[in-house]
Design an enzyme around this catalytic site. Structure first.
Site, PDB file in Angstrom:
ATOM      1  N   CYS A 272      27.546 -32.461 -13.108  1.00 46.07           N
ATOM      2  CA  CYS A 272      27.362 -31.578 -11.957  1.00 46.07           C
ATOM      3  C   CYS A 272      25.974 -30.960 -11.959  1.00 46.07           C
ATOM      4  O   CYS A 272      25.538 -30.413 -10.943  1.00 46.07           O
ATOM      5  CB  CYS A 272      28.426 -30.474 -11.931  1.00 46.07           C
ATOM      6  SG  CYS A 272      28.256 -29.275 -13.254  1.00 46.07           S
TER       7      CYS A 272
ATOM      8  N   CYS B 154      41.210  11.081  -9.786  1.00 48.57           N
ATOM      9  CA  CYS B 154      41.131  10.555  -8.421  1.00 48.57           C
ATOM     10  C   CYS B 154      39.751  10.856  -7.817  1.00 48.57           C
ATOM     11  O   CYS B 154      39.369  12.006  -7.681  1.00 48.57           O
ATOM     12  CB  CYS B 154      42.249  11.192  -7.584  1.00 48.57           C
ATOM     13  SG  CYS B 154      42.302  10.539  -5.930  1.00 48.57           S
TER      14      CYS B 154
ATOM     15  N   CYS C  67      21.844 -18.536 -25.587  1.00 55.88           N
ATOM     16  CA  CYS C  67      22.229 -17.409 -24.721  1.00 55.88           C
ATOM     17  C   CYS C  67      23.630 -17.557 -24.137  1.00 55.88           C
ATOM     18  O   CYS C  67      24.192 -16.595 -23.633  1.00 55.88           O
ATOM     19  CB  CYS C  67      21.212 -17.248 -23.605  1.00 55.88           C
ATOM     20  SG  CYS C  67      21.302 -18.522 -22.336  1.00 55.88           S
TER      21      CYS C  67
ATOM     22  N   CYS D 123      19.680 -23.235 -16.667  1.00 58.29           N
ATOM     23  CA  CYS D 123      18.744 -23.048 -17.785  1.00 58.29           C
ATOM     24  C   CYS D 123      17.313 -23.256 -17.308  1.00 58.29           C
ATOM     25  O   CYS D 123      16.404 -22.505 -17.672  1.00 58.29           O
ATOM     26  CB  CYS D 123      19.084 -24.012 -18.920  1.00 58.29           C
ATOM     27  SG  CYS D 123      18.145 -23.667 -20.422  1.00 58.29           S
TER      28      CYS D 123
ATOM     29  N   CYS E 117      16.425 -24.058 -27.008  1.00 56.79           N
ATOM     30  CA  CYS E 117      17.660 -23.311 -26.777  1.00 56.79           C
ATOM     31  C   CYS E 117      17.675 -22.038 -27.609  1.00 56.79           C
ATOM     32  O   CYS E 117      17.481 -22.082 -28.815  1.00 56.79           O
ATOM     33  CB  CYS E 117      18.878 -24.183 -27.123  1.00 56.79           C
ATOM     34  SG  CYS E 117      20.447 -23.295 -27.009  1.00 56.79           S
TER      35      CYS E 117
ATOM     36  N   ASN F 210      40.939   5.806 -14.646  1.00 55.55           N
ATOM     37  CA  ASN F 210      41.329   5.933 -13.251  1.00 55.55           C
ATOM     38  C   ASN F 210      40.333   5.076 -12.453  1.00 55.55           C
ATOM     39  O   ASN F 210      39.528   4.366 -13.036  1.00 55.55           O
ATOM     40  CB  ASN F 210      41.297   7.400 -12.816  1.00 55.55           C
ATOM     41  CG  ASN F 210      42.289   7.652 -11.671  1.00 55.55           C
ATOM     42  OD1 ASN F 210      42.311   6.915 -10.696  1.00 55.55           O
ATOM     43  ND2 ASN F 210      43.106   8.677 -11.815  1.00 55.55           N
TER      44      ASN F 210
ATOM     45  N   ASN G 227      40.903   2.160  -2.690  1.00 54.87           N
ATOM     46  CA  ASN G 227      41.832   2.869  -1.824  1.00 54.87           C
ATOM     47  C   ASN G 227      41.348   4.274  -1.569  1.00 54.87           C
ATOM     48  O   ASN G 227      40.574   4.839  -2.352  1.00 54.87           O
ATOM     49  CB  ASN G 227      43.225   2.902  -2.471  1.00 54.87           C
ATOM     50  CG  ASN G 227      43.343   4.005  -3.515  1.00 54.87           C
ATOM     51  OD1 ASN G 227      43.736   5.120  -3.212  1.00 54.87           O
ATOM     52  ND2 ASN G 227      42.965   3.706  -4.751  1.00 54.87           N
TER      53      ASN G 227
END
Ligand code: FAD
Ligand code: FMN
Ligand code: SF4
Lengths: 445, 425
Positions: free
Chosen positions: B348, B137, B385, B355, B382, B202, B75
């Site tokens: 999927c 601000c 991670c 990886c 592996c 802020n 804003n």
């Protein structure tokens, strides 16, 4: 229009405006907001099962991702590069048994991603954009290709061949191109003259000319084409229909569902189409469903679809069967037609109940009658063998090798007239494109 | 039921949920609606010295995800644009009508001792339970030497805090800007200025998007845009870290905190409190969904506390602070491997490609005889991670299994491969 159809609002015959409205888009296009929301549901799978399930192997995760990034042109091109009729396929594919049926979301108990609707969003988006055709022709090869039949198989073959730099002439028996896209698919799936708009889009590639009213077996023969062209592709579809084999099949009011649908698709006004009040449709495939639903929407009071086996055995998909139900079509199963009543004009049909006995379908001896002033036969289409004399036929289809070549060297075939997967638009488009590639290899050899 | 009452910077509140100084707390009408909804307190929209500021048309920009979910907004609004007396009168009225709720007066002034002192006294006299000094601000006001222009200079933070503390006897919250390199510096300055608490963060200075047709940043004002303050759930990780740093820093650990930044639900609030905050403030989540979101904040926090057996906020406040350490204090012998639950796997392929392309080539993809693919972790490759676990769309399908003996502990300073290893003896 929605999937549901509730009939007359006041018991009187529907007026012309209502009937016209009954043939509006059955799957209204997604809004921008819906498309963004739906595209963001896609998991962007790797080596995705939906791609495997699509006969044309469209890179679905990619085109959906492109929708979600606002790249509609890219998305449409991803689709069309695998399937130049991606616009029609998005409207008519039985996605529940193809891409959407294999969406991984089914495995989590969620609704599958609306792949068909998203595909339409992208392709329609591109077609509305007024941009140049997204594909280019390779340098001219000087080769000439003849394509017989301007259906999905023929046009897909023509487009892919034109892209490869060949010059293509399409010979089409009818006055319009598109094949069953134009003459057969249900009207509420192909609104706003989409079939012709798609043909126009496809022809923008250049290098394709269509000669209408020229039929193989009529004005042209395989010999003459072989002499004039470097290769020939046959995509004539299935031109004949099976008969019931009953006495009285020639009575007025007994007709092929295919002809009924063709009249409907070609009618300027839907009220011009001749529809009975008591319509009986015989068959259990998508054609039967389409005929029954459209008869209902045209204003028939009662439409009964009669199939000789059970719901499980119907080749119409579950979605199509549901569609018939929510359109008020009565479905009678395990009944086969045994007689046609009427004096010159059909007045009713008699049926015998059937059952499976020892693996075979048999009559039970129990019969019943249905009143009918129109009987639509949808018990299968078959190859029109006449014009194909000289070609080897196998199991009612033109025999082809892995390279789509028929028994005559340099003559290829694809679509419903050969045996690949199901007789579907998407399969025909794939056949056409793959045959075009095989022809290019053949011409370069 | 858990007791949600708490004390923030010495101010008692019926629950830890306050609305941050912003449009939701701009006037009596909003604040009354907020109290009706159940908010424990509000920090009134920042008050300044008359004449009031004037705001622009086109004020907010948004960072959306592809489903139009809002990840964050920014804003370019200024402080309250209504006369001071109008605000103070409304504060008096609400204080009287809602005695059990908190109103903190937020304020801002140029860097002049007298200006801060006079304004602070005026606001305090309206009956607010505390003051919050807006030193954060990052747009507009900073161009006039206020807001973040003060918050970015530690001496000014300390001075302004001290000036106000000298003239009022109610708690003073110094609101910090995240637009600095090290939050500890302004936090220490506020501490030295005798702040009762710090409020943070802020908004984060930002350009939220560029309109590619107008070729201007959004929100666009007549063809031009300016940087604005970014907030909402996207900034929560930044705020959590800053709160965590202040809590574990010996110099500032006694400073109370009113945590702000992306708090959207009870869980976010619990996380800030676990890192040491006494309460939280919310702005964006309320702006996106309305004040009713506090209902689940209250309900969810209290249910969770009941489940965990915490009777009061203080029971779990700061519990995550001792576990927030430097990288050098982490155990390098801890070893985890990804495990894919094949019954849950929907194939999927996301873990594999993530990886394979970007991590350690530790997930194989093998076509199954009947179609589909099988995904398997190669333990030896592996590194633990977590990437696959994060990209997997199915909850709990991929988990991490600990494979070391769970006994030995080795930090980098002690590690044999560290050239600067501390002498073992
Ligand atoms: C009623 C009905 C509904 C259907 N609904 C769906 C659906 O919803 N979804 C779906 O995927 N599929 C549907 N199908 C199937 C789909 O329409 C076909 O699989 C597809 O059109 C086949 O394409 P094609 O190019 O092989 O043949 P066709 O579309 O049949 O095209 C063949 C073309 O060749 C021309 N031709 C024929 N003989 C000659 C000749 N001798 N000389 C020159 N030209 C000739 C024809 O005029 C026609 O233009 C439906 C089919 C029917 C009948
Ligand atoms: C439109 C808007 C106006 C704001 N105005 C002020 C203000 O006047 N004074 C202030 O201290 N903070 C102001 N802020 C910052 C918020 O109080 C808060 O610190 C910030 O938005 C982070 O919290 P959130 O992520 O919950 O929104 C404003 C925020 C927004 C969105
Ligand atoms: S934890 Fe990391 S390295 Fe291990 S399998 Fe998953 S992505 Fe690969």
């Amino acid at each position: 229009m929605s999937k549901r159809f509730t009939g007359s609002a006041d018991g009187r015959p529907m007026d012309a405006a209502q009937i016209e409205a009954n043939f509006g888009d059955i799957h209204p296009a997604l809004s921008e907001t819906q498309a963004m929301a739906e595209s963001s549901r896609c998991l962007y799978c790797y080596d995705a099962p939906c791609v495997t399930a699509c006969p044309t192997s469209i890179d679905i995760p990619k085109f959906i991702h492109q929708i979600s990034t606002g790249n509609i042109t890219g998305s449409a091109k991803t689709i069309l590069s695998s399937n130049i009729m991606g616009g029609t396929c998005a409207r008519v594919c039985p996605t529940e048994v193809l891409c959407e049926g294999s969406c991984v979301k089914n495995a989590t108990g969620e609704e599958p991603v609306k792949i068909g609707q998203l595909q339409r969003h992208a392709v329609d988006g591109l077609m509305e954009m007024n941009v140049p055709h997204p594909f280019f022709r390779a340098a001219s090869t000087g080769k000439k290709i003849a394509v017989i039949g301007a259906g999905p198989a023929g046009l897909s073959c023509a487009h892919r061949s034109a892209m490869a730099g060949h010059d293509v002439t399409v010979f089409e028996a009818k006055p319009k191109a598109g094949g069953l896209n134009e003459y057969g698919l249900a009207a509420y799936k192909m609104v706003d003259d989409f079939a012709q708009r798609e043909v126009d889009f496809l022809l923008e590639i250049g290098g394709i000319s269509i000669e209408y009213g020229k039929a193989l077996g009529g004005a042209i023969s395989l010999e003459s084409l072989k002499a004039e062209f470097d290769a020939v592709f046959i995509g004539v579809g299935l031109g004949d229909v099976n008969a019931l084999g009953l006495e009285g099949e020639d009575k007025k009011g007994v007709e092929s569902a295919i002809n009924f649908i063709e009249d409907l698709r070609q009618a300027d006004k839907k009220t011009d189409v001749n529809v009975g009040d008591n319509v009986v449709v015989i068959g259990g495939g998508n054609t039967a469903i389409d005929a029954a639903v459209q008869a209902k929407r045209l204003g028939a009071s009662d439409v009964t679809l009669v199939y000789r086996r059970g719901a499980e055995q119907m080749t119409a998909t579950e979605w199509e069967q549901d569609l018939a139900q929510v359109n008020g079509v009565n479905i009678r199963l395990w009944s086969k037609p045994v007689g046609i009543k009427g004096n010159g004009k059909v007045e009713g049909m008699s049926f015998e109940r059937t059952m499976v006995d020892g693996g075979k379908l048999v009559g039970t001896g129990k019969t019943y009658e249905l009143p009918a002033d129109q009987v639509l036969k949808a018990i299968g289409q078959v190859l029109e063998a006449g014009p194909l004399a000289g070609l080897e036929i196998d199991g009612g289809k033109i025999k082809v090798g892995d390279d789509y070549q028929t028994s005559i060297s340099g003559v290829f075939a694809g679509g419903d007239c050969i045996k690949t997967g199901e007789d579907l638009t998407v399969q025909s488009v794939d056949d056409g494109a793959k045959a075009a590639e095989a022809m290019t290899r053949f011409l370069n050899a | 039921m858990a007791d949600l009452r708490c004390k923030i910077g010495g101010v008692e509140s019926i629950n830890p949920f306050w609305l941050a100084s912003a449009p939701p707390t701009d006037k009596k009408y909003n604040v009354v609606r907020a109290f009706e909804a159940g908010w424990g307190g509000v920090v009134w929209k920042t008050l300044g010295i008359d004449p009031p500021v004037v705001n622009m048309s086109s004020r907010y920009g948004a960072h959306h995800d592809s489903n139009r979910g809002v990840l964050g907004i920014n804003n370019i609004e200024l402080i309250t644009d209504r006369p001071l007396e109008v605000n103070l009168q409304e504060i008096r009225e609400v204080r009287e009508e809602w005695p059990d709720r908190v109103i903190i007066g937020s304020m801002m002034a140029p860097v002049e001792e007298n200006a801060w002192k006079t304004l602070a006294v005026k606001i305090a006299e309206s009956g607010v339970q505390g003051l919050e000094l807006n030193l954060g601000c990052p747009h507009g006001m900073c161009e006039r030497g206020m807001g973040s222009a003060i918050g970015q200079v530690p001496e000014m933070v300390e001075n302004v805090t001290r000036w106000v503390k000298e003239v009022v006897d109610i708690p003073v919250f110094t609101k910090l800007t995240p637009n600095i390199t090290d939050i500890l510096v302004p936090a220490e300055a506020a501490y030295h200025g005798n702040a009762d608490a710090v409020s943070l963060i802020n908004t984060v200075n930002s350009i939220v998007s560029v309109d590619l047709d107008a070729m201007a940043p959004t929100p666009t004002v007549d063809g031009k845009g300016s940087h604005g303050g970014y907030c909402g759930s996207a900034v929560k990780p930044i705020a959590l870290n800053m709160v965590g740093e202040i809590a574990r820093n010996p110099e500032t650990r006694d400073l109370e905190m009113s945590a702000i930044g992306g708090v959207s639900n009870w869980r976010d609030a619990a996380e800030f409190i676990a890192l040491g905050a006494s309460g939280v403030q919310v702005c964006t989540a309320a702006m996106l969904f309305g004040f009713r979101i506090v209902e689940d904040m209250i309900d969810g926090l209290s249910n969770w506390m009941d489940e965990k057996g915490y009777q009061s906020i203080d029971d779990f406040r700061g519990m995550a602070t001792p576990n927030t350490v430097n990288w050098n204090d982490l155990n390098m012998n801890y070893d985890i491997k990804a495990v894919i639950n094949k019954d849950e796997c929907i194939e999927c392929g996301r873990c594999h490609i993530a990886c394979e392309d970007t991590s350690h080539q530790a997930i194989t993809k093998v076509a199954k005889p009947g179609g589909g693919n099988e995904y398997t972790v190669i333990d030896d490759e592996c590194v633990g991670c977590n990437l696959c676990l994060h990209v997997c769309p199915v909850q709990d399908c991929i988990t991490m299994k600990r494979v070391d003996d769970g006994q030995s502990h080795l930090t980098w300073p002690e590690h044999p491969l560290n050239p600067m290893r501390l002498a073992a003896e």
